[in-house]
Design a protein around this motif. Structure first.
Motif, PDB file in Angstrom:
ATOM      1  N   ALA A  17      12.837 -20.703  10.903  1.00 18.29           N
ATOM      2  CA  ALA A  17      12.596 -19.286  11.185  1.00 18.29           C
ATOM      3  C   ALA A  17      13.891 -18.595  11.599  1.00 18.29           C
ATOM      4  O   ALA A  17      14.176 -17.466  11.182  1.00 18.29           O
ATOM      5  N   GLU A  29      15.552 -15.497   9.651  1.00 20.00           N
ATOM      6  CA  GLU A  29      15.704 -14.259  10.416  1.00 20.00           C
ATOM      7  C   GLU A  29      17.145 -13.761  10.324  1.00 20.00           C
ATOM      8  O   GLU A  29      17.393 -12.561  10.150  1.00 20.00           O
ATOM      9  N   THR A  65      17.709 -12.409   6.789  1.00 15.13           N
ATOM     10  CA  THR A  65      17.005 -11.146   6.598  1.00 15.13           C
ATOM     11  C   THR A  65      17.704 -10.005   7.312  1.00 15.13           C
ATOM     12  O   THR A  65      17.854  -8.902   6.764  1.00 15.13           O
ATOM     13  N   ALA A  95      12.477 -12.245   4.211  1.00 12.47           N
ATOM     14  CA  ALA A  95      11.578 -11.720   5.250  1.00 12.47           C
ATOM     15  C   ALA A  95      10.247 -12.466   5.235  1.00 12.47           C
ATOM     16  O   ALA A  95       9.678 -12.776   6.295  1.00 12.47           O
ATOM     17  N   ARG A  96       9.732 -12.748   4.027  1.00  6.78           N
ATOM     18  CA  ARG A  96       8.474 -13.500   3.927  1.00  6.78           C
ATOM     19  C   ARG A  96       8.639 -14.916   4.482  1.00  6.78           C
ATOM     20  O   ARG A  96       7.744 -15.428   5.169  1.00  6.78           O
ATOM     21  N   TYR A 106      10.787 -15.839   6.722  1.00  7.23           N
ATOM     22  CA  TYR A 106      10.904 -15.725   8.181  1.00  7.23           C
ATOM     23  C   TYR A 106       9.519 -15.602   8.818  1.00  7.23           C
ATOM     24  O   TYR A 106       9.215 -16.262   9.812  1.00  7.23           O
ATOM     25  N   THR A 107       8.676 -14.764   8.227  1.00  7.81           N
ATOM     26  CA  THR A 107       7.314 -14.593   8.747  1.00  7.81           C
ATOM     27  C   THR A 107       6.536 -15.906   8.692  1.00  7.81           C
ATOM     28  O   THR A 107       5.827 -16.264   9.648  1.00  7.81           O
ATOM     29  N   TYR A 108       6.684 -16.625   7.599  1.00 12.22           N
ATOM     30  CA  TYR A 108       5.959 -17.895   7.421  1.00 12.22           C
ATOM     31  C   TYR A 108       6.378 -18.923   8.469  1.00 12.22           C
ATOM     32  O   TYR A 108       5.524 -19.509   9.164  1.00 12.22           O
ATOM     33  N   SER A 122       7.995 -18.425  11.244  1.00 14.36           N
ATOM     34  CA  SER A 122       7.719 -17.934  12.599  1.00 14.36           C
ATOM     35  C   SER A 122       6.279 -18.239  12.990  1.00 14.36           C
ATOM     36  O   SER A 122       6.000 -18.621  14.140  1.00 14.36           O
ATOM     37  N   ALA A 123       5.362 -18.087  12.035  1.00  9.88           N
ATOM     38  CA  ALA A 123       3.954 -18.394  12.305  1.00  9.88           C
ATOM     39  C   ALA A 123       3.772 -19.882  12.583  1.00  9.88           C
ATOM     40  O   ALA A 123       3.027 -20.266  13.503  1.00  9.88           O
ATOM     41  N   GLU A 147       5.116 -20.543  16.019  1.00 11.42           N
ATOM     42  CA  GLU A 147       4.192 -20.026  17.027  1.00 11.42           C
ATOM     43  C   GLU A 147       2.999 -20.958  17.201  1.00 11.42           C
ATOM     44  O   GLU A 147       2.555 -21.213  18.341  1.00 11.42           O
TER      45      GLU A 147
END
Length: 690
Positions: A85, A89, A92, A629-630, A632-634, A636-637, A640
């Motif tokens: 991530a 990030e 991005t 960006a996608r 990073y979102t993946y 990051s989830a 988390e």
């Protein structure tokens, strides 16, 4: 009395146990909001039994240990996802700002695509009115705007790379500081392996380190950790650290046992690519017929450079006089102490060389042994034992793979624009004749064959003729229309000058100064260029529209800016005349807008118009931002989710802690009552004695 003492001891132990429980619970509550704190609980065990009068009874409970709740499995998942991530990030964040350079390159929203379209439109206007001063002025104005935007975009991309270099250097220092911290914690834990505070500090340091690079952590029974990169490079082992270093351009080699090579590989220039070289046939490095040959890879050896037919390109190992240029980098072999001297020995099949014409990050196994861990392609499934995660990998990938790629495409676009326009423009004629013309580009050696010269477009030259029409200034009549033959594979700039002087004796004089060719007419005469099928004029920068050869150097020629009449709209006809109102050259220039070309970019094979190439570049920049960006979102989830799993194990739930606190308070009260009962019983026994 012994039984009374036992009751007292049990009560005292219970009181102490409750006090420890209250202390641990209170500590949990006070650290509930402290990042990195792991919840602790008290574990109890039954005390030893006592036998008396044929009966066995217990002696209460004891504190067995204070347990730190921490899941190594959940933490491993978190470190892995967090590292990925962090990398995406970083990518991005930078690419989002880079994207605006292509979409809106100035304050008025006048971007590169708009400027290129305006340039083509102005060429159409010139073709419609070839002798119009307004059309010429408009053309040079739009061309200046276009080249200025290309220059500024190139400068901005290079500035981004410089900023990324500063960040990389800083982060390498920060990583080394964290490695020292972990080694120091290992030393302390070796003496106190159950110290929860030290273990929490260790976990926090590992999480911070994972934001910089990808990690693999081994938790040892003694509380210490051994830290590796995902590819297995040891970073921390016990109290020993293996540091990273940020170093400048360099070359390395790995020779086989059969090799007798005694020398070094040298290079000039910069590139975002890491150039891998593998010898495919043995021999010397002197460039002779018996010299070794090698192939080249720009992706870590996954693929090798090929020709237009898909055959692997093979280069001859040579010295400084016959450098091989790959990805903008000149490569040659020399002795260990002198780059211009011939290397000793012979290369063997399988000898490997790596040219890093850029700064990179290296892992030091020892003070004298290092490994290049700079990422080659973070989107590839094969990491080549390089960094695969963390902001450090993100910065390096952004600098080389993304921004470096955009710069390469922009340079290739500018190179092709300049060549295509200049080649056509050099065939034409302006409104005024020349009395003198000097090349804007120079050669290092005027005796070297043009195709082997230092000219930026030397590889585009072909055999053919260069024609010049000479005019009598008094009458305007054509004095001569003659041609010289040029073979760039064998003819040098000196040969070209000699041919002009011989063919146009008494009319024109060609001289060379500082590698530049100047053609001057004798008094009473002037001239126009009547065609050049070799590309020599375009390569030299004579009778051309643009100067420069890449995004950083392309400009409108000073000759054109100083005199718009130098804009070539017409051509010299078969009789040597330039007809009034002729727009042949202007039409040919305007047609370039629809001409398909292939850019000189690694891996490029698409043939399309220059405008379409620019649109692809802009689209690639936008797509890269969306893709990163996608990702990073993946990741990051995932991070988390892993953190939530860890928090379910190690996190403090204040509601549960309050329940525990109440339980320990009650236990403390009961223990105190038990002690009071024991005391009363003891006093009763004493009163009976009295």
């Amino acid at each position: 009395m012994s039984s009374l003492s036992s009751i007292f001891n049990i009560g005292s132990s219970a009181l102490s146990n409750a006090q420890i429980g209250i202390s641990v619970t209170s500590n949990n509550i006070s650290n509930a909001d402290v990042e990195g704190y792991s919840r602790q609980t008290v574990q109890y065990t039954t005390g030893p039994t006592t036998s008396s009068g044929g009966l066995t009874y217990g002696s209460g409970a004891e504190v067995a240990e204070i347990t730190r709740h921490f899941s190594e499995t959940a933490e491993a998942q978190y470190l892995d996802s967090s590292s990925s991530a962090s990398m995406w990030e970083t990518i991005t964040s930078t690419l989002s700002s880079v994207e605006t350079l292509f979409d809106d390159s100035d304050d008025d929203g006048y971007d590169l695509s708009t400027a290129l379209d305006a340039f083509w439109t102005s060429l159409d206007a010139l073709a419609a009115d070839p002798e119009s001063e307004a059309a010429r002025t408009e053309l040079t104005g739009y061309a200046e705007t276009l080249t200025t935007l290309i220059n500024s975009t190139s400068d901005s991309l290079e500035a981004v790379q410089e900023d990324l270099n500063d960040q990389i250097e800083q982060q390498v220092d920060e990583v080394n500081d964290l490695l020292d911290t972990l080694a120091d914690l290992n030393s302390q834990l070796a003496a106190d392996p159950e110290n929860s505070t030290l273990l929490d500090s260790q976990a926090t340091a590992l999480r911070e380190l994972a934001t910089y690079l990808d990690l693999s952590v081994v938790y040892n029974d003694d509380g210490q950790v051994t830290v590796y990169t995902e590819e297995g490079q040891t970073l921390v082992q016990g109290d020993v650290t293996y540091t990273l270093a940020y170093e400048g351009p360099q070359a390395s080699m790995s020779l086989t046992s059969a090799s007798t090579f005694d020398g070094q590989i040298y290079f000039e220039g910069e590139s975002s690519y890491e150039i891998a070289i593998e010898v495919v046939s043995a021999g010397s490095t002197d460039g002779s017929a018996g010299a070794a040959t090698y192939k080249v890879s720009l992706d870590g050896g996954e693929t090798w450079l090929t020709d237009d037919d898909g055959n692997t390109l093979v280069f001859t190992a040579s010295g400084e006089d016959d450098k091989v240029t790959v990805a903008g980098v000149s490569i040659w072999f020399g002795s260990s102490s002198d780059s211009s001297a011939t290397a000793g020995g012979s290369l063997a099949v399988g000898d490997d060389f790596t040219v890093m014409a850029k700064s990179g990050v290296y892992w030091y196994e020892t003070t004298s042994s290092k490994v290049n861990i700079t990422p080659i392609d973070v989107t590839s499934s094969d990491s080549n034992n390089r960094l695969t995660g963390g902001s450090l990998a993100g910065l390096l990938a952004t600098r080389d793979q993304y921004v470096g790629g955009y710069l390469e495409e922009l340079d290739a676009l500018a190179e092709e624009l300049a060549w295509q326009v200049n080649y056509v423009h050099s065939q034409g004629a302006g409104l005024t004749n020349y009395s003198s013309a000097t090349s804007e580009n120079s050669v290092d050696d005027a005796t070297t064959a043009l195709s082997d010269s230092s000219l930026a477009y030397a590889d585009r030259l072909t055999s053919g003729t260069l024609s010049i029409s000479v005019y009598d200034d008094d009458t305007g009549d054509v004095q001569t229309l003659s041609s010289i033959t040029i073979d760039p594979a064998s003819d040098s700039l000196e040969d070209v000058a000699d041919a002009i002087n011989t063919t146009f004796s008494g009319l024109l004089t060609a001289t060379i100064s500082d590698g530049q060719l100047t053609i001057t007419s004798e008094d009473g005469y002037s001239f126009q260029f009547a065609g050049d099928t070799t590309g020599t004029l375009a390569a030299l920068g004579i009778n051309t529209f643009f100067s420069g050869y890449d995004a950083g150097t392309i400009t409108v020629s000073d000759a054109v800016l100083d005199d718009p009449n130098r804009v070539n709209a017409a051509v010299v006809d078969a009789t040597g005349e330039v007809l009034s109102g002729d727009s042949t050259c202007a039409n040919n220039l305007a047609e370039l807008a629809d001409a398909d070309v292939t850019l000189d970019v690694y891996g490029a094979s698409t043939s399309q118009t220059l405008s379409e190439h620019l649109a692809s570049l802009v689209s690639d920049a936008g797509t890269d931002v969306d893709t990163s960006a996608r990702k990073y979102t993946y990741y990051s989830a995932l991070a988390e989710n892993a953190d939530e799993l860890q928090q379910s194990v190690s996190g403090v739930n204040t509601d549960e802690e309050l329940i525990n606190l109440t339980k320990y308070q009650q236990a403390y009260s009961v223990a105190a009552q038990l002690i009071q009962v024991a005391n009363e019983m003891f006093e009763t026994v004493l009163s009976l004695r009295d």
